[in-house]
Design an enzyme around this catalytic site. Structure first.
Site, PDB file in Angstrom:
ATOM      1  N   HIS A 218       0.836  -1.194   0.000  1.00  0.00           N
ATOM      2  CA  HIS A 218       0.000   0.000   0.000  1.00  0.00           C
ATOM      3  C   HIS A 218       0.872   1.246   0.000  1.00  0.00           C
ATOM      4  CE1 HIS A 218       1.176  -0.242   4.205  1.00  0.00           C
ATOM      5  NE2 HIS A 218       0.779   1.009   4.356  1.00  0.00           N
ATOM      6  N   ASP A 220       0.702   5.137   1.893  1.00  0.00           N
ATOM      7  CA  ASP A 220      -0.015   5.780   2.991  1.00  0.00           C
ATOM      8  C   ASP A 220      -0.884   6.923   2.499  1.00  0.00           C
ATOM      9  OD1 ASP A 220       1.145   4.074   4.807  1.00  0.00           O
ATOM     10  OD2 ASP A 220       2.712   5.470   5.430  1.00  0.00           O
ATOM     11  N   HIS A 260       4.870   0.121  -0.021  1.00  0.00           N
ATOM     12  CA  HIS A 260       5.567  -0.669   0.993  1.00  0.00           C
ATOM     13  C   HIS A 260       4.645  -1.720   1.593  1.00  0.00           C
ATOM     14  CE1 HIS A 260       3.768   2.805   3.065  1.00  0.00           C
ATOM     15  NE2 HIS A 260       3.739   2.079   4.173  1.00  0.00           N
TER      16      HIS A 260
END
Length: 318
Positions: A218, A220, A260
């Site tokens: 994903h 952030d 990440h």
């Protein structure tokens, strides 16, 4: 109070093999997709006490979307105390942790939760968590904060003060790196109304860590993320077609939202303490006007941060 649920922490005490719903597709399994070559690139390490560190920070934000910082001015004692109370919370009896359970159905979105819910592919991730707002004061609900362990509130409030100072310094360096005034990014993202979310991620020992993930791939939602982990490796970043282990502290810059994920460990508990720095929910965010020209038109639509969150969470077009 939220509805009781089975946590990954409780599940981990009785398992010898990973249940099928936790096994990721082969193309996502860390055992098969983590880069193991001898020349793995390492994320930039930036000494914030050195002159010219801002230029290196801006370059890392453009190239990597993350960097490690040292000599950042956050006292080791403050970090250690934040980690102590976090570990102590997850050591509480399950029934006591459940007193702080989040319950989105009733509007309670802060608190203790688990990632046992399935994702779009029907898979689960190996992760429990606890999170709440720590700033600004008008948004803080201390009723969500645990009464035990002793010192929890003091530790989180002190650490938040350091994060507010560090965030301002990071924004100043990154603003200058874009050719803006040093206060431009902090002002554009809400100034004194910036929202700070403190989260604790808890990844208990896993019987088959090569097959699952603690957090799926994903980017952030936050403007900036500052993360400190415990001593157990687990953060990975995607770069040039490969997943690489990333070591220690990382900060997500506006320049590039790094993809990440988090792996888990067979024998040890991994924990991490990210602070998500977000604009106020009603603030309209978009490309900075000074960065939009005829030669470099806006790449993103301006919209309220609340609407951006909704689209990202629900995987809707931006």
């Amino acid at each position: 109070m939220g509805k009781p649920h089975q946590s990954v922490q409780a599940l981990a005490t009785s398992l010898r093999a990973l249940p099928p719903e936790f096994v990721r597709p082969e193309q996502e399994q860390p055992g098969a997709t983590t880069f193991r070559g001898p020349a793995a690139p390492e994320a930039p390490v930036i000494d914030m006490s050195e002159p010219g560190c801002g230029a290196r920070m801006a370059e890392a934000a453009r190239d990597w979307g993350l960097f490690q910082v040292v000599n950042h001015g956050v006292p080791a004692a403050a970090v250690a105390e934040l980690q102590r109370v976090g570990r102590a919370f997850f050591a509480l009896p399950q029934a006591e942790k459940e007193q702080y359970a989040m319950d989105p159905a009733s509007g309670r979105i802060e608190g203790y939760g688990t990632k046992l819910q399935r994702d779009l592919d029907g898979k689960k991730t190996w992760n429990d968590f606890f999170f709440h707002v720590v700033a600004p004061p008008a948004m803080v609900d201390h009723g969500v904060w645990p009464d035990s362990p002793a010192g929890y509130r003091a530790a989180n409030e002190e650490y938040c003060g350091h994060m507010m100072r560090l965030t301002r310094a990071l924004f100043e360096h990154l603003s200058l790196g874009l050719g803006l005034e040093k206060g431009a990014m902090a002002e554009a993202f809400g100034g004194d109304e910036l929202v700070f979310l403190q989260k604790i991620n808890f990844y208990p020992p896993c019987p088959q860590p090569e097959l699952t993930l603690g957090v799926a791939p994903h980017t952030d939602m936050s403007t900036l993320t500052v993360l400190v982990p415990n001593e157990v490796q687990g953060l990975q970043v995607f770069r040039d077609g490969h997943w690489y282990d990333a070591k220690y502290i990382f900060s997500n810059g506006k320049y590039k939202a790094v993809l990440h994920r988090t792996t888990v460990n067979k024998d040890k508990t991994r924990m991490s303490w990210p602070v998500f720095v977000e604009p106020p929910r009603e603030l309209v965010v978009g490309p900075h006007p000074q960065l939009v020209t005829d030669e470099s038109p806006a790449k993103y639509k301006a919209k309220k941060y609340n609407d951006y969150q909704y689209c990202k969470i629900n995987k809707l077009p931006m």
